[in-house]
Design a protein around this motif. Structure first.
Motif, PDB file in Angstrom:
ATOM      1  N   LEU A  34      18.082 -11.097 -49.767  1.00  0.00           N
ATOM      2  CA  LEU A  34      18.421 -12.437 -49.284  1.00  0.00           C
ATOM      3  C   LEU A  34      17.678 -13.486 -50.103  1.00  0.00           C
ATOM      4  O   LEU A  34      16.443 -13.492 -50.173  1.00  0.00           O
ATOM      5  CB  LEU A  34      18.061 -12.602 -47.807  1.00  0.00           C
ATOM      6  CG  LEU A  34      18.868 -11.783 -46.799  1.00  0.00           C
ATOM      7  CD1 LEU A  34      18.401 -12.097 -45.378  1.00  0.00           C
ATOM      8  CD2 LEU A  34      20.363 -12.052 -46.937  1.00  0.00           C
ATOM      9  N   GLY A  78      10.212 -15.906 -43.338  1.00  0.00           N
ATOM     10  CA  GLY A  78      11.363 -15.045 -43.088  1.00  0.00           C
ATOM     11  C   GLY A  78      11.481 -13.880 -44.050  1.00  0.00           C
ATOM     12  O   GLY A  78      12.432 -13.114 -43.955  1.00  0.00           O
ATOM     13  N   LYS A  79      10.555 -13.753 -44.982  1.00  0.00           N
ATOM     14  CA  LYS A  79      10.509 -12.642 -45.953  1.00  0.00           C
ATOM     15  C   LYS A  79      11.665 -12.686 -46.944  1.00  0.00           C
ATOM     16  O   LYS A  79      12.094 -11.648 -47.477  1.00  0.00           O
ATOM     17  CB  LYS A  79      10.468 -11.268 -45.264  1.00  0.00           C
ATOM     18  CG  LYS A  79       9.495 -11.173 -44.098  1.00  0.00           C
ATOM     19  CD  LYS A  79       8.081 -11.573 -44.460  1.00  0.00           C
ATOM     20  CE  LYS A  79       7.162 -11.517 -43.246  1.00  0.00           C
ATOM     21  NZ  LYS A  79       5.806 -12.071 -43.547  1.00  0.00           N
ATOM     22  N   PHE A  80      12.211 -13.888 -47.208  1.00  0.00           N
ATOM     23  CA  PHE A  80      13.248 -14.022 -48.235  1.00  0.00           C
ATOM     24  C   PHE A  80      12.734 -13.470 -49.561  1.00  0.00           C
ATOM     25  O   PHE A  80      11.557 -13.608 -49.900  1.00  0.00           O
ATOM     26  CB  PHE A  80      13.621 -15.487 -48.418  1.00  0.00           C
ATOM     27  CG  PHE A  80      14.734 -15.970 -47.535  1.00  0.00           C
ATOM     28  CD1 PHE A  80      15.938 -16.372 -48.074  1.00  0.00           C
ATOM     29  CD2 PHE A  80      14.575 -16.036 -46.151  1.00  0.00           C
ATOM     30  CE1 PHE A  80      16.971 -16.829 -47.272  1.00  0.00           C
ATOM     31  CE2 PHE A  80      15.592 -16.489 -45.333  1.00  0.00           C
ATOM     32  CZ  PHE A  80      16.800 -16.879 -45.889  1.00  0.00           C
ATOM     33  N   TYR A 430      18.331 -22.821 -42.804  1.00  0.00           N
ATOM     34  CA  TYR A 430      17.355 -21.746 -43.053  1.00  0.00           C
ATOM     35  C   TYR A 430      16.432 -21.529 -41.849  1.00  0.00           C
ATOM     36  O   TYR A 430      16.014 -20.396 -41.592  1.00  0.00           O
ATOM     37  CB  TYR A 430      16.565 -22.044 -44.321  1.00  0.00           C
ATOM     38  CG  TYR A 430      17.457 -22.146 -45.528  1.00  0.00           C
ATOM     39  CD1 TYR A 430      18.178 -21.036 -45.973  1.00  0.00           C
ATOM     40  CD2 TYR A 430      17.631 -23.354 -46.194  1.00  0.00           C
ATOM     41  CE1 TYR A 430      19.036 -21.127 -47.058  1.00  0.00           C
ATOM     42  CE2 TYR A 430      18.485 -23.454 -47.285  1.00  0.00           C
ATOM     43  CZ  TYR A 430      19.186 -22.341 -47.710  1.00  0.00           C
ATOM     44  OH  TYR A 430      20.047 -22.425 -48.781  1.00  0.00           O
ATOM     45  N   VAL A 434      16.143 -17.786 -40.242  1.00  0.00           N
ATOM     46  CA  VAL A 434      14.852 -17.139 -40.014  1.00  0.00           C
ATOM     47  C   VAL A 434      14.627 -16.876 -38.531  1.00  0.00           C
ATOM     48  O   VAL A 434      14.104 -15.824 -38.138  1.00  0.00           O
ATOM     49  CB  VAL A 434      13.708 -17.994 -40.598  1.00  0.00           C
ATOM     50  CG1 VAL A 434      12.342 -17.449 -40.173  1.00  0.00           C
ATOM     51  CG2 VAL A 434      13.810 -18.034 -42.119  1.00  0.00           C
ATOM     52  N   ILE A 438      17.494 -13.046 -39.182  1.00  0.00           N
ATOM     53  CA  ILE A 438      16.625 -12.059 -39.825  1.00  0.00           C
ATOM     54  C   ILE A 438      16.051 -11.051 -38.835  1.00  0.00           C
ATOM     55  O   ILE A 438      16.031  -9.844 -39.130  1.00  0.00           O
ATOM     56  CB  ILE A 438      15.541 -12.759 -40.662  1.00  0.00           C
ATOM     57  CG1 ILE A 438      16.204 -13.314 -41.933  1.00  0.00           C
ATOM     58  CG2 ILE A 438      14.384 -11.816 -41.012  1.00  0.00           C
ATOM     59  CD1 ILE A 438      15.291 -14.021 -42.879  1.00  0.00           C
ATOM     60  N   GLN A 442      16.534  -7.042 -39.318  1.00  0.00           N
ATOM     61  CA  GLN A 442      15.370  -6.148 -39.326  1.00  0.00           C
ATOM     62  C   GLN A 442      15.508  -5.071 -38.255  1.00  0.00           C
ATOM     63  O   GLN A 442      15.176  -3.900 -38.496  1.00  0.00           O
ATOM     64  CB  GLN A 442      14.090  -6.964 -39.123  1.00  0.00           C
ATOM     65  CG  GLN A 442      13.725  -7.826 -40.313  1.00  0.00           C
ATOM     66  CD  GLN A 442      12.594  -8.790 -40.026  1.00  0.00           C
ATOM     67  OE1 GLN A 442      12.409  -9.227 -38.885  1.00  0.00           O
ATOM     68  NE2 GLN A 442      11.826  -9.143 -41.050  1.00  0.00           N
ATOM     69  N   PHE A 447      16.934  -5.160 -43.353  1.00  0.00           N
ATOM     70  CA  PHE A 447      16.095  -6.114 -44.086  1.00  0.00           C
ATOM     71  C   PHE A 447      14.640  -5.739 -43.887  1.00  0.00           C
ATOM     72  O   PHE A 447      14.244  -5.313 -42.791  1.00  0.00           O
ATOM     73  CB  PHE A 447      16.357  -7.537 -43.586  1.00  0.00           C
ATOM     74  CG  PHE A 447      15.782  -8.607 -44.472  1.00  0.00           C
ATOM     75  CD1 PHE A 447      16.265  -8.792 -45.757  1.00  0.00           C
ATOM     76  CD2 PHE A 447      14.766  -9.430 -44.020  1.00  0.00           C
ATOM     77  CE1 PHE A 447      15.742  -9.786 -46.580  1.00  0.00           C
ATOM     78  CE2 PHE A 447      14.237 -10.428 -44.825  1.00  0.00           C
ATOM     79  CZ  PHE A 447      14.733 -10.612 -46.119  1.00  0.00           C
TER      80      PHE A 447
END
Length: 482
Positions: A34, A78-80, A430, A434, A438, A442, A447
């Motif tokens: 992502l 959000g670990k993008f 975004y 997030v 996300i 997960q 993800f």
């Protein structure tokens, strides 16, 4: 076929008789890449929304530091994988035969230099990577190589380059030329350009033989020039540009779907960015790209706009609000540049699939064929409605579960590795991704929960190869390595 859950753009086939997406029947744990897809401009693909209350503050403050730093922190939370920054060196001048209305409507204008966003966002993050668009048509190879090496040093290896060739006469005029170079010739020039930057990144320096464990007389160690941040000794071998960076060559992206673009990607790209209205349609492009790369691993990401809220109804209502506020003429200005056809010259009611412009016919026909409305008249009004909120990409609207289903559908049907997620509002789109999406991805194992501790650079993260931040041995550019 069941109605596509209220979407009036980017609809696509794939629902079964119960209205379920194939993702409901697919069991896979393929992890998804992502990236946030942005541009250093008041509005990117969200035409007209610079006046919307959820976006207008950014529309005013886009050139300031704070909104970009806050976005970077949100994306890292959000670990993008990365933030992918588009660029355009001119203005959208095809519509109306040079009519400057695109400037008045802020259609990707004004547009600032994306390279300068990197240090301010990197300074507030530790893991977020940066894919930066720079054109081979107007940037000297030495300048580009030096810039990217510098950024790779300053970010500890978090840099990627989106290789483009530029596609507007206005950009050419900004650099003292009358017209842009023809499409395929631009790619031929870009291919030669890549040899130059590979030499600057990979061949300008030689790591000292002592460090490599070779015989000590292989080099005159009294003439070692530099020691890098890891204590490795280097000496100048060729036309030096900057001290070898963590990755040497940045991660190489490419965004072109023509035959010339696919051939270029098969040779040079590590990841390709594509766009299309449906996973079925983009699968054709993905197949051609993977074939062009042969046995070499090639990552493919597609643009997608996600509107996700706590409930499906809330998401649909918000989507309608944004769609109603979008600028249809702004979409036509953008599409005219993309299609190479002045859409202002076609009257309402004329089906654009029945014109004498082959590029226009092909583009509109391909898009229409993947929608529920392919039998309708695809005139300028229809095209404007399809493109006005997300450009040429798909749209996913709903609660977290619904959007995750759609995303899995695109991944599996389209054989994608991930997405460049565009925005309707900045930073609201975004924030919602997030906050809602996300965690659902997960939960499904789609993800990553966190950035891997032992994968420090952009290339290590994409390839999942801790400790190996360099071009792979099967990549064309590896042949320049010393």
């Amino acid at each position: 076929m069941p109605h596509h859950r209220g979407f009036d753009v980017a609809s696509y086939r794939g629902y079964d008789e119960n209205g379920e997406l194939p993702a409901k029947r697919i069991k896979s744990t393929k992890k998804i890449i992502l990236n946030a897809f942005v541009m250093f401009t008041p509005t990117h693909l969200n035409f007209g929304l610079w006046t919307h209350p959820d976006h207008s503050k950014f529309g005013r403050d886009f050139a300031k530091r704070q909104p970009w730093q806050e976005l970077a922190k949100t994306l890292e939370k959000g670990k993008f994988h990365a933030i992918f920054i588009a660029d355009h060196l001119g203005f959208r001048e095809v519509y109306g035969d040079g009519d400057p209305i695109g400037l008045e409507k802020k259609i990707q204008f004004p547009c600032h230099d994306p390279l300068f966003l990197v240090p301010i966002m990197a300074s507030v993050t530790d893991h977020l990577n940066f894919g930066i668009t720079v054109s081979t048509s107007y940037t000297p190879p030495f300048t580009l190589a030096r810039q990217f090496s510098t950024l790779d040093h300053l970010t500890d290896g978090r840099i990627g380059w989106n290789i483009v060739t530029s596609n507007s006469d206005s950009a050419s005029r900004n650099f003292g030329l009358e017209h842009q170079v023809e499409h395929d010739d631009r790619y031929k020039k870009a291919d030669e350009y890549m040899d130059v930057v590979y030499k600057l990144w990979e061949s300008s320096w030689a790591e000292d033989a002592v460090i490599k464990g070779l015989k000590t007389d292989a080099f005159d160690t009294s003439k070692i020039n530099y020691i890098d941040h890891e204590g490795k000794h280097f000496k100048v071998k060729g036309p030096a540009v900057a001290l070898p960076s963590v990755q040497r060559t940045p991660v190489l992206f490419q965004a072109g779907m023509s035959s010339a673009g696919r051939a270029f990607a098969g040779k040079h790209a590590e990841a390709v960015f594509i766009a299309g209205p449906s996973p079925q349609l983009i699968r054709q492009t993905v197949n051609a790209l993977r074939e062009s790369a042969g046995d070499r691993k090639l990552l493919v990401v597609s643009t997608l706009m996600v509107i996700v809220k706590a409930t499906n109804q809330e998401a649909q209502d918000y989507y309608k609000e944004l769609s109603d506020a979008s600028d249809k003429e702004g979409a036509l200005i953008f599409c005219s540049q993309m299609f190479g056809a002045d859409l202002k010259s076609y009257p309402p009611g004329q089906d654009l699939r029945e014109t004498d412009n082959p590029n226009l016919v092909k583009a509109v026909s391909m898009w229409a064929s993947q929608t529920d409305s392919k039998d309708e008249v695809w005139d300028v009004d229809k095209v404007a409605n399809e493109y006005k909120l997300a450009g040429r990409g798909g749209v996913a609207v709903g609660d977290a579960e619904t959007v995750a289903d759609i995303i899995e559908d695109w991944i599996e049907i389209g054989d994608l590795d991930g997405f460049n997620l565009s925005h309707a509002t900045f930073p609201g789109t975004y924030d919602d991704i997030v906050g809602y999406l996300i965690p659902e991805l997960q939960k499904r194992g789609r993800f990553h929960e966190d950035y891997p501790e032992n994968e420090h650079t952009f290339r290590e993260l994409l390839y999942d190869t801790p400790g190996n931040s360099y071009l792979r041995s099967d990549h064309y550019g590896f042949g320049f390595k010393t």
